[in-house]
Design a protein around this motif. Structure first.
Motif, PDB file in Angstrom:
ATOM      1  N   VAL A 109       0.823  -1.214   0.000  1.00 63.59           N
ATOM      2  CA  VAL A 109       0.000   0.000   0.000  1.00 63.59           C
ATOM      3  C   VAL A 109       0.855   1.261   0.000  1.00 63.59           C
ATOM      4  N   MET A 110       1.814   1.347   0.903  1.00 57.77           N
ATOM      5  CA  MET A 110       2.582   2.584   1.050  1.00 57.77           C
ATOM      6  C   MET A 110       3.444   2.867  -0.175  1.00 57.77           C
ATOM      7  N   GLY A 111       3.900   1.802  -0.847  1.00 51.69           N
ATOM      8  CA  GLY A 111       4.656   2.009  -2.074  1.00 51.69           C
ATOM      9  C   GLY A 111       3.814   2.648  -3.164  1.00 51.69           C
ATOM     10  N   LYS A 112       2.573   2.170  -3.320  1.00 50.39           N
ATOM     11  CA  LYS A 112       1.683   2.728  -4.328  1.00 50.39           C
ATOM     12  C   LYS A 112       1.184   4.119  -3.927  1.00 50.39           C
ATOM     13  N   ALA A 113       1.146   4.390  -2.613  1.00 54.78           N
ATOM     14  CA  ALA A 113       0.639   5.680  -2.140  1.00 54.78           C
ATOM     15  C   ALA A 113       1.715   6.762  -2.122  1.00 54.78           C
ATOM     16  N   ALA A 114       2.973   6.388  -2.427  1.00 54.72           N
ATOM     17  CA  ALA A 114       4.074   7.348  -2.309  1.00 54.72           C
ATOM     18  C   ALA A 114       3.851   8.571  -3.195  1.00 54.72           C
ATOM     19  N   GLN A 115       3.421   8.351  -4.446  1.00 51.51           N
ATOM     20  CA  GLN A 115       3.247   9.490  -5.353  1.00 51.51           C
ATOM     21  C   GLN A 115       2.126  10.426  -4.903  1.00 51.51           C
ATOM     22  N   PRO A 116       0.913   9.912  -4.581  1.00 49.75           N
ATOM     23  CA  PRO A 116      -0.146  10.814  -4.094  1.00 49.75           C
ATOM     24  C   PRO A 116       0.241  11.532  -2.798  1.00 49.75           C
ATOM     25  N   LEU A 117       0.963  10.844  -1.910  1.00 49.39           N
ATOM     26  CA  LEU A 117       1.381  11.479  -0.665  1.00 49.39           C
ATOM     27  C   LEU A 117       2.368  12.615  -0.927  1.00 49.39           C
ATOM     28  N   ALA A 118       3.181  12.457  -1.955  1.00 45.94           N
ATOM     29  CA  ALA A 118       4.166  13.487  -2.276  1.00 45.94           C
ATOM     30  C   ALA A 118       3.562  14.638  -3.067  1.00 45.94           C
ATOM     31  N   SER A 119       2.652  14.316  -3.987  1.00 48.39           N
ATOM     32  CA  SER A 119       2.100  15.343  -4.879  1.00 48.39           C
ATOM     33  C   SER A 119       0.833  15.996  -4.347  1.00 48.39           C
ATOM     34  N   GLY A 120       0.099  15.280  -3.469  1.00 45.69           N
ATOM     35  CA  GLY A 120      -1.171  15.794  -2.981  1.00 45.69           C
ATOM     36  C   GLY A 120      -2.300  15.628  -3.977  1.00 45.69           C
ATOM     37  N   ARG A 121      -2.119  14.771  -4.987  1.00 45.14           N
ATOM     38  CA  ARG A 121      -3.136  14.548  -6.013  1.00 45.14           C
ATOM     39  C   ARG A 121      -3.585  13.092  -6.021  1.00 45.14           C
ATOM     40  N   SER A 122      -4.866  12.890  -6.290  1.00 46.85           N
ATOM     41  CA  SER A 122      -5.415  11.537  -6.324  1.00 46.85           C
ATOM     42  C   SER A 122      -4.833  10.764  -7.504  1.00 46.85           C
ATOM     43  N   LEU A 123      -4.792   9.433  -7.347  1.00 43.86           N
ATOM     44  CA  LEU A 123      -4.228   8.566  -8.374  1.00 43.86           C
ATOM     45  C   LEU A 123      -5.025   7.273  -8.443  1.00 43.86           C
ATOM     46  N   SER A 124      -5.341   6.822  -9.661  1.00 44.21           N
ATOM     47  CA  SER A 124      -6.020   5.550  -9.878  1.00 44.21           C
ATOM     48  C   SER A 124      -5.024   4.587 -10.509  1.00 44.21           C
ATOM     49  N   VAL A 125      -4.808   3.446  -9.863  1.00 46.89           N
ATOM     50  CA  VAL A 125      -3.773   2.506 -10.324  1.00 46.89           C
ATOM     51  C   VAL A 125      -4.293   1.076 -10.284  1.00 46.89           C
ATOM     52  N   GLU A 126      -3.667   0.224 -11.092  1.00 41.21           N
ATOM     53  CA  GLU A 126      -3.915  -1.208 -10.992  1.00 41.21           C
ATOM     54  C   GLU A 126      -3.183  -1.747  -9.767  1.00 41.21           C
ATOM     55  N   THR A 127      -3.768  -2.752  -9.159  1.00 40.09           N
ATOM     56  CA  THR A 127      -3.130  -3.310  -7.965  1.00 40.09           C
ATOM     57  C   THR A 127      -2.053  -4.331  -8.310  1.00 40.09           C
ATOM     58  N   ASP A 128      -2.093  -4.862  -9.542  1.00 39.56           N
ATOM     59  CA  ASP A 128      -1.136  -5.898  -9.969  1.00 39.56           C
ATOM     60  C   ASP A 128      -1.194  -7.106  -9.043  1.00 39.56           C
TER      61      ASP A 128
END
Length: 408
Positions: A109-128
């Motif tokens: 979870v935290m790896g995928k959340a790194a970009q939104p946490l840094a940018s402050g923008r929502s992100l939709s991603v595949e979970t793989d």
């Protein structure tokens, strides 16, 4: 209520309503039936359901973002979004998870959340996700913000990519952020009030303490019993004034402290000080801000005796006024110019000219609103009358049990 609080509530309501409408349309399109006939359209019923569910999630969030509050809130937020799973994180770790898949998704979870946490923008991603039976195929990661920026993330999981889920998760994350900002405002307000109480304690005249002890000492040989009684009054007065717990007290406790203060002042000034108490018993349990009356009485004694050679008469009255309790403190002292009083209440005059007046006025306005500030009638040579009005009942205003002395 401050402007920031009003703005936060407005944002919360707007975001939540938008979420409710969006989810309502989604549920209506799916043919979801939430209530029996006669309670509005499917969209309306779904919107009302959203608002009700969100109202249940709000109280935990008002405690800030912790493992405990996140765990309580996430159970309400997942049904609100209708997702397969939902989690809340801070900047470092997952705080709470609700739904299946935690065993093999928590670690990433935290790896995928790194970009939104840094940018402050929502992100939709595949979970793989490599597990064939796992329904968690897409994730919407929406940042949570506070006064100092991003503080965590809301991660909503679905079985497929969905524009409705992206919008709904983003709006719910905004609503959660508003609750967290309100929690920060509550904590800031508490810290401010505590600081003001400390400042007020610092204004309790060292001369009064010295003179009280000197008066007690003068009775040690001539009247040991009175010296003992005064010493007990002094101990109780200082214990109450410097207690370390609670920003509110009961009117009867505040009046008891005032009686102790006046007993000590009377030991010094003797017959020059006359006090009349008129108290309606029904207002004694009313809660009010801690140390909001004693400084006003000290001010009356100071201006009635310290600045005048004549005898001082002080009248303290507490009466029932329907939904309010009204306390008046009146003296026949030297009074002051209205312009000087306005400066004191604005915090522009020397503290020695009006002990605690500005402090008490500000705290009353913070707790109850501007309509409940001090009402003061005075004039040069005309004495002073101070009126304090407080509601008998106000949400969040309740007396606390006194604690020990604050740490030195």
């Amino acid at each position: 209520m401050s402007g920031d609080s009003v703005l936060g509530l407005a944002l919360a309501g707007a975001g939540l309503l938008a979420t409710g409408v969006a989810l309502g349309r989604c549920w209506a399109a799916r043919g979801v039936r939430r209530s029996g006939p006669g309670l509005g359209t499917p969209v309306e019923r779904a919107t009302f359901h959203t608002l009700h569910t969100a109202s249940l999630a709000a109280p935990p969030l008002r405690g800030g973002l912790t493992e405990d509050t996140a765990r309580k809130a996430v159970r309400r937020l997942r049904p609100l979004l209708g997702t397969e799973a939902l989690c809340l994180t801070d900047l470092d770790e997952v705080l709470a998870w609700d739904g299946p898949g935690a065993g093999h998704h928590l670690g990433v979870v935290m790896g995928k959340a790194a970009q939104p946490l840094a940018s402050g923008r929502s992100l939709s991603v595949e979970t793989d996700c490599a597990h064939p039976g796992c329904p968690l195929r897409w994730a919407v990661i929406a940042p949570l913000t506070g006064e100092d920026g991003v503080v965590g993330a809301l991660v909503a999981y679905g079985s497929r990519e969905s524009a409705v889920l992206v919008r709904a998760a983003t709006e719910v994350a905004r609503w959660v952020s508003v609750q967290l900002e309100l929690a920060e405002l509550d904590r800031s307000r508490t810290r401010l009030i505590e600081a003001e109480i400390k400042a007020l304690r610092a204004q309790i005249s060292p001369h009064f303490i010295f003179n009280s002890l000197a008066a007690i000492a003068s009775f040690v040989r001539t009247d040991p019993e009175r010296a003992r009684e005064l010493l007990l009054e002094f101990a109780d007065f200082t214990r109450y004034s410097f207690r370390s717990h609670g920003e509110f007290t009961q009117l009867d406790d505040e009046l008891r402290s005032i009686e102790q203060y006046l007993a000590l002042a009377g030991a010094r000034f003797g017959d020059r000080l006359t006090v009349t108490l008129q108290v309606a018993p029904e207002v004694l349990p009313v809660a009010l801000p801690f140390l909001c009356l004693q400084p006003l009485v000290e001010n009356a004694v100071k201006h009635g005796l310290g600045a005048s050679e004549r005898d001082c008469r002080i009248t303290i009255a507490a009466r029932d006024a329907g939904t309010e309790a009204v306390v008046t403190i009146e003296d026949n002292g030297v009074g002051m110019e209205p312009a000087v009083l306005r400066a004191l209440l604005a915090g522009e005059g020397p503290a020695s000219s009006g002990i605690g007046l500005c402090n008490v006025d500000e705290r009353l306005r913070q707790v109850y609103g501007d309509a409940y500030g001090l009402v003061i009638e005075t004039g040069v040579g005309a004495g002073m009358k101070v009126t304090v009005r407080v509601p008998k009942y106000r949400v969040g205003v309740h007396p606390s049990v006194a604690g020990p002395f604050p740490a030195g």
